[in-house]
Motif scaffolding. Structure first.
Motif, PDB file in Angstrom:
ATOM      1  N   ASP A   1       0.821  -1.249   0.017  1.00 51.15           N
ATOM      2  CA  ASP A   1      -0.056  -0.026  -0.107  1.00 51.15           C
ATOM      3  C   ASP A   1       0.870   1.293  -0.092  1.00 51.15           C
ATOM      4  OD1 ASP A   1      -2.671  -1.003  -0.092  1.00 51.15           O
ATOM      5  OD2 ASP A   1      -2.313  -1.718   1.910  1.00 51.15           O
ATOM      6  N   ASP A   2       1.902   1.162   0.666  1.00 52.35           N
ATOM      7  CA  ASP A   2       2.695   2.500   0.812  1.00 52.35           C
ATOM      8  C   ASP A   2       4.432   1.730   1.058  1.00 52.35           C
ATOM      9  OD1 ASP A   2       4.378   4.168   2.978  1.00 52.35           O
ATOM     10  OD2 ASP A   2       3.070   5.412   1.819  1.00 52.35           O
ATOM     11  N   THR A   3       5.174   1.995   0.185  1.00 53.20           N
ATOM     12  CA  THR A   3       6.664   1.674   0.224  1.00 53.20           C
ATOM     13  C   THR A   3       7.315   1.907   1.597  1.00 53.20           C
ATOM     14  OG1 THR A   3       6.800   1.520  -2.320  1.00 53.20           O
ATOM     15  CG2 THR A   3       8.769   1.425  -0.933  1.00 53.20           C
ATOM     16  N   GLU A   4       7.245   3.116   2.094  1.00 55.41           N
ATOM     17  CA  GLU A   4       7.784   3.704   2.945  1.00 55.41           C
ATOM     18  C   GLU A   4       7.245   3.036   4.386  1.00 55.41           C
ATOM     19  OE1 GLU A   4       8.654   7.727   3.359  1.00 55.41           O
ATOM     20  OE2 GLU A   4       9.137   8.204   1.362  1.00 55.41           O
ATOM     21  N   ALA A   5       6.060   2.926   4.346  1.00 56.86           N
ATOM     22  CA  ALA A   5       5.491   2.116   5.493  1.00 56.86           C
ATOM     23  C   ALA A   5       5.909   0.721   5.483  1.00 56.86           C
ATOM     24  CB  ALA A   5       3.904   2.211   5.651  1.00 56.86           C
ATOM     25  N   ALA A   6       6.031  -0.065   4.171  1.00 53.87           N
ATOM     26  CA  ALA A   6       6.149  -1.412   4.164  1.00 53.87           C
ATOM     27  C   ALA A   6       7.988  -1.545   4.768  1.00 53.87           C
ATOM     28  CB  ALA A   6       5.928  -1.770   2.944  1.00 53.87           C
ATOM     29  N   ILE A   7       8.772  -0.744   4.267  1.00 51.76           N
ATOM     30  CA  ILE A   7      10.029  -0.662   4.594  1.00 51.76           C
ATOM     31  C   ILE A   7      10.077  -0.725   6.112  1.00 51.76           C
ATOM     32  CG2 ILE A   7      12.389   0.408   4.734  1.00 51.76           C
ATOM     33  CD1 ILE A   7      11.782   1.323   2.067  1.00 51.76           C
ATOM     34  N   ALA A   8       9.500   0.278   6.957  1.00 54.43           N
ATOM     35  CA  ALA A   8       9.289   0.565   8.175  1.00 54.43           C
ATOM     36  C   ALA A   8       8.966  -0.976   9.034  1.00 54.43           C
ATOM     37  CB  ALA A   8       8.557   1.435   8.647  1.00 54.43           C
ATOM     38  N   LYS A   9       8.017  -1.501   8.482  1.00 54.26           N
ATOM     39  CA  LYS A   9       7.341  -2.803   8.709  1.00 54.26           C
ATOM     40  C   LYS A   9       8.258  -4.079   8.960  1.00 54.26           C
ATOM     41  CE  LYS A   9       4.154  -5.119  10.722  1.00 54.26           C
ATOM     42  NZ  LYS A   9       3.681  -4.802  12.267  1.00 54.26           N
TER      43      LYS A   9
ATOM     44  N   GLY B   1      17.233 -13.811   5.181  1.00 53.93           N
ATOM     45  CA  GLY B   1      18.175 -13.411   4.403  1.00 53.93           C
ATOM     46  C   GLY B   1      17.736 -13.268   2.704  1.00 53.93           C
ATOM     47  N   ALA B   2      16.390 -13.649   2.696  1.00 56.13           N
ATOM     48  CA  ALA B   2      16.080 -13.795   1.245  1.00 56.13           C
ATOM     49  C   ALA B   2      15.651 -12.324   0.889  1.00 56.13           C
ATOM     50  CB  ALA B   2      14.675 -14.549   1.344  1.00 56.13           C
ATOM     51  N   VAL B   3      16.016 -12.015  -0.475  1.00 57.05           N
ATOM     52  CA  VAL B   3      15.826 -10.792  -0.942  1.00 57.05           C
ATOM     53  C   VAL B   3      14.774 -10.562  -1.856  1.00 57.05           C
ATOM     54  CG1 VAL B   3      16.928  -8.856  -2.412  1.00 57.05           C
ATOM     55  CG2 VAL B   3      18.409 -10.290  -1.027  1.00 57.05           C
ATOM     56  N   PHE B   4      13.807  -9.557  -1.696  1.00 58.65           N
ATOM     57  CA  PHE B   4      12.600  -9.418  -2.429  1.00 58.65           C
ATOM     58  C   PHE B   4      12.426  -7.716  -2.530  1.00 58.65           C
ATOM     59  CE2 PHE B   4      11.019  -9.461   1.694  1.00 58.65           C
ATOM     60  CZ  PHE B   4      10.241  -8.765   2.022  1.00 58.65           C
ATOM     61  N   ALA B   5      11.654  -7.309  -3.396  1.00 65.79           N
ATOM     62  CA  ALA B   5      11.434  -5.914  -3.429  1.00 65.79           C
ATOM     63  C   ALA B   5       9.829  -5.581  -3.338  1.00 65.79           C
ATOM     64  CB  ALA B   5      11.616  -5.431  -5.210  1.00 65.79           C
ATOM     65  N   LEU B   6       9.629  -4.305  -2.938  1.00 70.62           N
ATOM     66  CA  LEU B   6       8.546  -3.761  -2.767  1.00 70.62           C
ATOM     67  C   LEU B   6       7.988  -2.674  -3.975  1.00 70.62           C
ATOM     68  CD1 LEU B   6       9.155  -3.151   0.980  1.00 70.62           C
ATOM     69  CD2 LEU B   6       7.521  -4.867   0.328  1.00 70.62           C
ATOM     70  N   TYR B   7       6.615  -2.539  -4.054  1.00 70.71           N
ATOM     71  CA  TYR B   7       6.356  -1.673  -5.065  1.00 70.71           C
ATOM     72  C   TYR B   7       4.963  -0.887  -4.513  1.00 70.71           C
ATOM     73  CZ  TYR B   7       4.158   0.371  -8.985  1.00 70.71           C
ATOM     74  OH  TYR B   7       3.275   1.261  -9.934  1.00 70.71           O
TER      75      TYR B   7
ATOM     76  N   PRO C   1       5.315   4.841 -12.445  1.00 77.89           N
ATOM     77  CA  PRO C   1       4.127   5.263 -11.675  1.00 77.89           C
ATOM     78  C   PRO C   1       4.164   4.860 -10.400  1.00 77.89           C
ATOM     79  CG  PRO C   1       3.777   3.033 -12.854  1.00 77.89           C
ATOM     80  CD  PRO C   1       5.435   3.661 -13.083  1.00 77.89           C
ATOM     81  N   GLY C   2       5.308   4.585  -9.689  1.00 79.52           N
ATOM     82  CA  GLY C   2       5.316   4.452  -8.249  1.00 79.52           C
ATOM     83  C   GLY C   2       6.496   4.509  -7.706  1.00 79.52           C
ATOM     84  N   GLN C   3       6.618   3.866  -6.498  1.00 78.53           N
ATOM     85  CA  GLN C   3       7.902   3.748  -5.666  1.00 78.53           C
ATOM     86  C   GLN C   3       8.440   2.207  -5.427  1.00 78.53           C
ATOM     87  OE1 GLN C   3       7.443   5.870  -1.705  1.00 78.53           O
ATOM     88  NE2 GLN C   3       8.835   7.562  -2.583  1.00 78.53           N
TER      89      GLN C   3
ATOM     90  N   THR D   1      18.075  -1.109  -0.751  1.00 76.05           N
ATOM     91  CA  THR D   1      17.866   0.051  -1.207  1.00 76.05           C
ATOM     92  C   THR D   1      16.508   0.826  -1.240  1.00 76.05           C
ATOM     93  OG1 THR D   1      17.531  -1.068  -3.398  1.00 76.05           O
ATOM     94  CG2 THR D   1      19.769  -0.722  -3.005  1.00 76.05           C
ATOM     95  N   GLY D   2      16.392   2.168  -1.544  1.00 79.79           N
ATOM     96  CA  GLY D   2      15.269   2.949  -1.476  1.00 79.79           C
ATOM     97  C   GLY D   2      14.697   3.443  -0.307  1.00 79.79           C
ATOM     98  N   PRO D   3      13.617   4.012  -0.481  1.00 81.58           N
ATOM     99  CA  PRO D   3      12.576   4.115  -1.309  1.00 81.58           C
ATOM    100  C   PRO D   3      13.101   4.848  -2.687  1.00 81.58           C
ATOM    101  CG  PRO D   3      11.788   5.412   0.221  1.00 81.58           C
ATOM    102  CD  PRO D   3      12.999   4.861   0.763  1.00 81.58           C
ATOM    103  N   MET D   4      12.711   4.424  -4.071  1.00 83.07           N
ATOM    104  CA  MET D   4      13.125   5.248  -5.071  1.00 83.07           C
ATOM    105  C   MET D   4      11.762   5.508  -5.960  1.00 83.07           C
ATOM    106  SD  MET D   4      16.605   3.294  -6.247  1.00 83.07           S
ATOM    107  CE  MET D   4      15.757   1.618  -5.980  1.00 83.07           C
TER     108      MET D   4
END
Length: 259
Positions: free
Chosen positions: A211-219, A247-253, A236-238, A229-232
């Motif tokens: 829903d919100d990248t910055e909030a998801a990073i904080a969570k 240790g698994a890497v994934f991305a948020l959008y 059309p989004g962040q 990395t990010g948020p960037m």
């Protein structure tokens, strides 16, 4: 809601996590995305945890095979591509210079699959669906939205996947580095290819909606994960790249989604 009842040949259709601590990973992602687990026995006391949003399958979490643990392979999100025939796709991948690490095998009555390492070193899985098409929900918060290849040679990767799946690519203009948007034969966007950055290995990165990248990073950080990395702001989004506690890497959008 971007619900799916089938996938065309060459389209990303599923993502699953192989991890060193299945229970901890289920708790982390359930708190992050609101997933609910449906544990399905797959033999020898092992379960394959189907993760759901609104009762629809969006991803899965499973124990990492012992062979991978012994080899020091980190927990990994795996990208699946639907094919008409797993056997044919694996044969063609070999002809194009890939390594087939697991030949075609049946997953009960769900489908048939095989594991491939492309000529540049990235792993992916081909999926021939039977009773299970893959994700029933995509392109919404909590579901996967994009698959992105980090490659040491983006032109070679473009040629390999184009020959294997019929993909074409469009160059995205205006970015700090080259970026190729993958297109399926019907013209739909199907992921991206970019150069490797720093010391990262060749790999397919799975993006999940938020829903919100910055909030998801904080969570993520609150739950014991970390931001890479990010948020960037992009298109059309962040976006942001993060790592779970195992240790698994994934991305948020977060932003506008395709249908």
């Amino acid at each position: 809601m971007s619900e799916r009842t089938k996938y065309a040949h060459g389209v990303f259709s599923w993502a699953d996590l192989t991890t060193t601590d299945q229970d901890a990973a289920k708790q982390f992602y359930s708190q992050l995305f609101g997933w609910k687990a449906d544990d399905r026995p797959v033999g020898d006391g092992v379960v394959y945890s189907m993760m759901e949003v609104d009762g629809k399958d969006v991803a899965a979490i499973s124990p990492q095979p012992q062979q991978q643990r012994d080899a020091g392979v980190p927990p990994t999100w795996n990208s699946y591509v639907t094919v008409e025939s797993a056997d044919v796709a694996l044969t063609r991948a070999k002809e194009l210079g890939a390594n087939v690490h697991a030949g075609a095998f049946d997953v009960m009555d769900a489908g048939r699959m095989g594991v491939v390492q492309d000529p540049q070193g990235a792993y992916f899985i081909v999926w021939e669906p039977k009773t299970n098409i893959g994700a029933q929900l995509v392109n919404v918060p909590g579901a996967f939205t994009w698959n992105e290849l980090a490659s040491p040679d983006i032109d070679a990767s473009r040629a390999f996947y184009g020959d294997l799946f019929g993909w074409t690519t469009d160059a995205m203009e205006g970015g700090p580095s080259p970026y190729l948007v993958i297109k399926t034969p019907d013209g739909r966007s199907n992921g991206g290819i970019r150069p490797q950055m720093g010391q990262e290995p060749p790999y397919w990165l799975v993006y999940f909606g938020a829903d919100d990248t910055e909030a998801a990073i904080a969570k993520v950080e609150e739950l014991g994960g970390s931001k890479l990395t990010g948020p960037m702001t992009i298109g059309p989004g962040q976006i942001a790249v993060v790592q779970d506690p195992q240790g698994a890497v994934f991305a948020l959008y977060s932003g506008e989604y395709d249908d």
